[in-house]
Design a protein around this motif. Structure first.
Motif, PDB file in Angstrom:
ATOM      1  N   GLY A  69       0.621  -0.738   0.106  1.00 25.00           N
ATOM      2  CA  GLY A  69       0.236   0.182  -0.011  1.00 25.00           C
ATOM      3  C   GLY A  69       1.051   1.223   0.111  1.00 25.00           C
ATOM      4  O   GLY A  69       0.084   2.505   0.349  1.00 25.00           O
ATOM      5  N   THR A  70       2.334   1.457   0.082  1.00 21.32           N
ATOM      6  CA  THR A  70       3.017   2.571  -0.367  1.00 21.32           C
ATOM      7  C   THR A  70       2.791   3.194  -1.652  1.00 21.32           C
ATOM      8  O   THR A  70       2.843   2.401  -2.491  1.00 21.32           O
ATOM      9  N   ARG A  71       2.398   4.567  -1.474  1.00 17.49           N
ATOM     10  CA  ARG A  71       2.394   5.389  -2.461  1.00 17.49           C
ATOM     11  C   ARG A  71       3.820   5.967  -2.817  1.00 17.49           C
ATOM     12  O   ARG A  71       3.704   6.988  -4.142  1.00 17.49           O
ATOM     13  N   SER A  72       4.620   6.238  -1.954  1.00 18.42           N
ATOM     14  CA  SER A  72       5.468   7.197  -2.246  1.00 18.42           C
ATOM     15  C   SER A  72       6.348   7.399  -0.922  1.00 18.42           C
ATOM     16  O   SER A  72       6.100   6.294   0.422  1.00 18.42           O
ATOM     17  N   PHE A  73       7.461   7.434  -1.106  1.00 19.39           N
ATOM     18  CA  PHE A  73       8.123   7.679   0.232  1.00 19.39           C
ATOM     19  C   PHE A  73       8.826   9.133   0.534  1.00 19.39           C
ATOM     20  O   PHE A  73       8.613  10.225  -0.459  1.00 19.39           O
ATOM     21  N   ALA A  74       9.311   9.624   1.319  1.00 17.34           N
ATOM     22  CA  ALA A  74       9.974  10.319   1.571  1.00 17.34           C
ATOM     23  C   ALA A  74      11.290  10.146   2.728  1.00 17.34           C
ATOM     24  O   ALA A  74      11.149   8.968   3.349  1.00 17.34           O
ATOM     25  N   VAL A  75      12.369  11.044   2.732  1.00 19.65           N
ATOM     26  CA  VAL A  75      13.335  10.537   3.465  1.00 19.65           C
ATOM     27  C   VAL A  75      14.512  11.804   3.929  1.00 19.65           C
ATOM     28  O   VAL A  75      14.203  13.127   3.359  1.00 19.65           O
ATOM     29  N   THR A  76      14.014  11.861   5.145  1.00 20.59           N
ATOM     30  CA  THR A  76      15.316  12.639   6.323  1.00 20.59           C
ATOM     31  C   THR A  76      15.777  12.239   7.120  1.00 20.59           C
ATOM     32  O   THR A  76      16.455  11.215   7.005  1.00 20.59           O
ATOM     33  N   CYS A  77      16.984  13.574   7.298  1.00 22.33           N
ATOM     34  CA  CYS A  77      18.094  13.397   8.246  1.00 22.33           C
ATOM     35  C   CYS A  77      17.615  14.488   9.822  1.00 22.33           C
ATOM     36  O   CYS A  77      17.657  15.510   9.152  1.00 22.33           O
ATOM     37  N   LEU A 127      13.648  15.380   2.161  1.00 18.59           N
ATOM     38  CA  LEU A 127      13.706  14.840   1.131  1.00 18.59           C
ATOM     39  C   LEU A 127      11.021  14.079   1.151  1.00 18.59           C
ATOM     40  O   LEU A 127      11.561  13.327   1.845  1.00 18.59           O
ATOM     41  N   PHE A 128      10.787  14.616  -0.071  1.00 20.64           N
ATOM     42  CA  PHE A 128       9.404  13.753  -0.040  1.00 20.64           C
ATOM     43  C   PHE A 128       8.891  13.824  -1.733  1.00 20.64           C
ATOM     44  O   PHE A 128       9.950  14.195  -2.310  1.00 20.64           O
ATOM     45  N   ASP A 129       7.992  12.872  -1.516  1.00 24.88           N
ATOM     46  CA  ASP A 129       7.913  12.762  -2.954  1.00 24.88           C
ATOM     47  C   ASP A 129       8.083  11.683  -4.101  1.00 24.88           C
ATOM     48  O   ASP A 129       8.548  11.965  -5.806  1.00 24.88           O
ATOM     49  N   LEU A 130       8.815  11.318  -3.239  1.00 24.00           N
ATOM     50  CA  LEU A 130       9.692   9.944  -3.662  1.00 24.00           C
ATOM     51  C   LEU A 130       8.542   8.128  -4.379  1.00 24.00           C
ATOM     52  O   LEU A 130       8.217   8.708  -3.852  1.00 24.00           O
ATOM     53  N   PRO A 131       9.160   8.571  -5.839  1.00 23.83           N
ATOM     54  CA  PRO A 131       8.011   7.496  -6.408  1.00 23.83           C
ATOM     55  C   PRO A 131       7.945   6.595  -6.034  1.00 23.83           C
ATOM     56  O   PRO A 131       8.937   5.689  -4.660  1.00 23.83           O
ATOM     57  N   ALA A 132       6.938   5.464  -5.267  1.00 25.25           N
ATOM     58  CA  ALA A 132       7.186   3.937  -4.449  1.00 25.25           C
ATOM     59  C   ALA A 132       7.909   3.136  -5.295  1.00 25.25           C
ATOM     60  O   ALA A 132       8.228   1.966  -4.630  1.00 25.25           O
ATOM     61  N   ASP A 133       8.125   3.288  -6.791  1.00 22.44           N
ATOM     62  CA  ASP A 133       8.840   2.969  -7.481  1.00 22.44           C
ATOM     63  C   ASP A 133      10.836   2.171  -7.218  1.00 22.44           C
ATOM     64  O   ASP A 133      11.298   2.061  -7.814  1.00 22.44           O
ATOM     65  N   VAL A 134      10.720   3.920  -6.040  1.00 19.43           N
ATOM     66  CA  VAL A 134      11.921   4.151  -5.931  1.00 19.43           C
ATOM     67  C   VAL A 134      12.614   3.487  -4.550  1.00 19.43           C
ATOM     68  O   VAL A 134      11.907   3.783  -3.321  1.00 19.43           O
ATOM     69  N   THR A 135      13.038   2.828  -4.788  1.00 19.42           N
ATOM     70  CA  THR A 135      13.933   1.796  -3.479  1.00 19.42           C
ATOM     71  C   THR A 135      15.119   2.091  -3.311  1.00 19.42           C
ATOM     72  O   THR A 135      16.019   1.135  -2.206  1.00 19.42           O
ATOM     73  N   LEU A 144       5.024   6.024   2.727  1.00 24.96           N
ATOM     74  CA  LEU A 144       3.485   6.970   2.823  1.00 24.96           C
ATOM     75  C   LEU A 144       2.739   6.536   2.285  1.00 24.96           C
ATOM     76  O   LEU A 144       2.879   5.639   0.668  1.00 24.96           O
ATOM     77  N   GLY A 145       0.994   6.956   2.437  1.00 26.07           N
ATOM     78  CA  GLY A 145       0.373   6.117   1.807  1.00 26.07           C
ATOM     79  C   GLY A 145      -0.754   7.140   1.188  1.00 26.07           C
ATOM     80  O   GLY A 145      -1.211   6.873   0.689  1.00 26.07           O
ATOM     81  N   VAL A 146       0.066   8.029   0.384  1.00 23.35           N
ATOM     82  CA  VAL A 146      -0.272   8.550  -0.243  1.00 23.35           C
ATOM     83  C   VAL A 146       0.970   8.913  -2.102  1.00 23.35           C
ATOM     84  O   VAL A 146       2.480   8.940  -1.298  1.00 23.35           O
ATOM     85  N   GLU A 147       0.692   9.392  -3.274  1.00 21.15           N
ATOM     86  CA  GLU A 147       1.458   9.233  -4.275  1.00 21.15           C
ATOM     87  C   GLU A 147       2.157  10.771  -3.283  1.00 21.15           C
ATOM     88  O   GLU A 147       3.345  11.198  -4.144  1.00 21.15           O
ATOM     89  N   LYS A 148       1.674  12.185  -2.949  1.00 21.90           N
ATOM     90  CA  LYS A 148       1.853  13.427  -3.317  1.00 21.90           C
ATOM     91  C   LYS A 148       1.367  13.510  -1.936  1.00 21.90           C
ATOM     92  O   LYS A 148       0.275  13.668  -1.448  1.00 21.90           O
ATOM     93  N   LEU A 149       2.995  14.415  -1.019  1.00 21.76           N
ATOM     94  CA  LEU A 149       2.083  14.920   0.420  1.00 21.76           C
ATOM     95  C   LEU A 149       1.185  16.334   0.270  1.00 21.76           C
ATOM     96  O   LEU A 149       0.617  16.973   0.678  1.00 21.76           O
ATOM     97  N   GLY A 150       1.836  16.966  -1.026  1.00 22.61           N
ATOM     98  CA  GLY A 150       0.309  18.299  -1.662  1.00 22.61           C
ATOM     99  C   GLY A 150       0.884  19.742  -1.072  1.00 22.61           C
ATOM    100  O   GLY A 150       1.050  20.407  -0.408  1.00 22.61           O
ATOM    101  N   LEU A 151       2.944  19.276  -0.733  1.00 26.19           N
ATOM    102  CA  LEU A 151       3.485  20.441   0.159  1.00 26.19           C
ATOM    103  C   LEU A 151       4.535  20.648  -1.135  1.00 26.19           C
ATOM    104  O   LEU A 151       4.922  20.178  -1.319  1.00 26.19           O
ATOM    105  N   ASP A 152       4.694  22.078  -0.602  1.00 21.63           N
ATOM    106  CA  ASP A 152       6.141  22.746  -1.500  1.00 21.63           C
ATOM    107  C   ASP A 152       7.244  22.472  -0.845  1.00 21.63           C
ATOM    108  O   ASP A 152       7.253  22.281   0.336  1.00 21.63           O
TER     109      ASP A 152
END
Length: 173
Positions: A53-61, A77-85, A136-144
């Motif tokens: 059900g993961t639809r996107s990823f984000a990475v933080t430090c 970093l956010f809105d990474l596509p779900a096929d990126v690992t 994340l359960g959404v493709e896009k966070l809707g943030l800029d």
């Protein structure tokens, strides 16, 4: 002295999955490349075992030990596509080699939209650098890119299906 909590300590619990890196090791010191003075080179990160059900990823430090009262965001970093690992070394810095199309760098606490390396005050002791991959359960966070790191973190907590972390250290003697 009690160590400050991690940002995820304030978010709802979610399942853990696996993060790996050829540059960052759990509990070990960061490489000089991942420091502010050493080049601000974002480390290679990979992840697996994330929830279905993961639809996107984000990475933080995040450095919870920064003497600010609110920690220090080094990478958002956010809105990474779900096929990126995986992100290759440097994907968050310089010319962003290997950064997937559509991914958004939020502003870190240096005020830049990239990976900012470790730079604890001299003599302040060892700091923890928590690299987190958020499923994340959404493709896009809707943030800029101008959204604050704290607001992005809160949004990640809301949409998280799982988290993977690697916590390294660095001390500026």
């Amino acid at each position: 002295m009690t160590r400050p909590p991690l940002p995820h300590d304030f978010q709802r619990p979610v399942p853990a999955f696996t993060a790996t890196s050829d540059a960052v090791t759990e509990g070990a010191a960061l490489s000089p490349l991942q420091t502010y003075e050493g080049g601000n080179v974002s480390p290679q990160l990979g992840w697996s075992g994330f929830p279905s059900g993961t639809r996107s990823f984000a990475v933080t430090c995040f450095d919870p030990d920064a003497p600010t009262g609110s920690g220090w965001w080094h990478w958002v970093l956010f809105d990474l596509p779900a096929d990126v690992t995986e992100l290759p070394t440097g994907a968050g810095s310089g010319g962003f080699p290997g950064l997937p199309a559509g991914a958004i760098h939020g502003r870190n606490d240096y005020g830049t939209r990239d990976f900012g390396g470790a730079a604890p005050p001299p003599g302040h002791g060892p700091h923890r650098y928590v690299f987190t991959v958020h499923a994340l359960g959404v493709e896009k966070l809707g943030l800029d890119a101008d959204t604050s790191a704290a607001a992005i973190s809160g949004t990640l907590g809301h949409f998280a299906l799982g988290r993977a972390t690697i916590c390294a250290t660095y001390e500026n003697r």
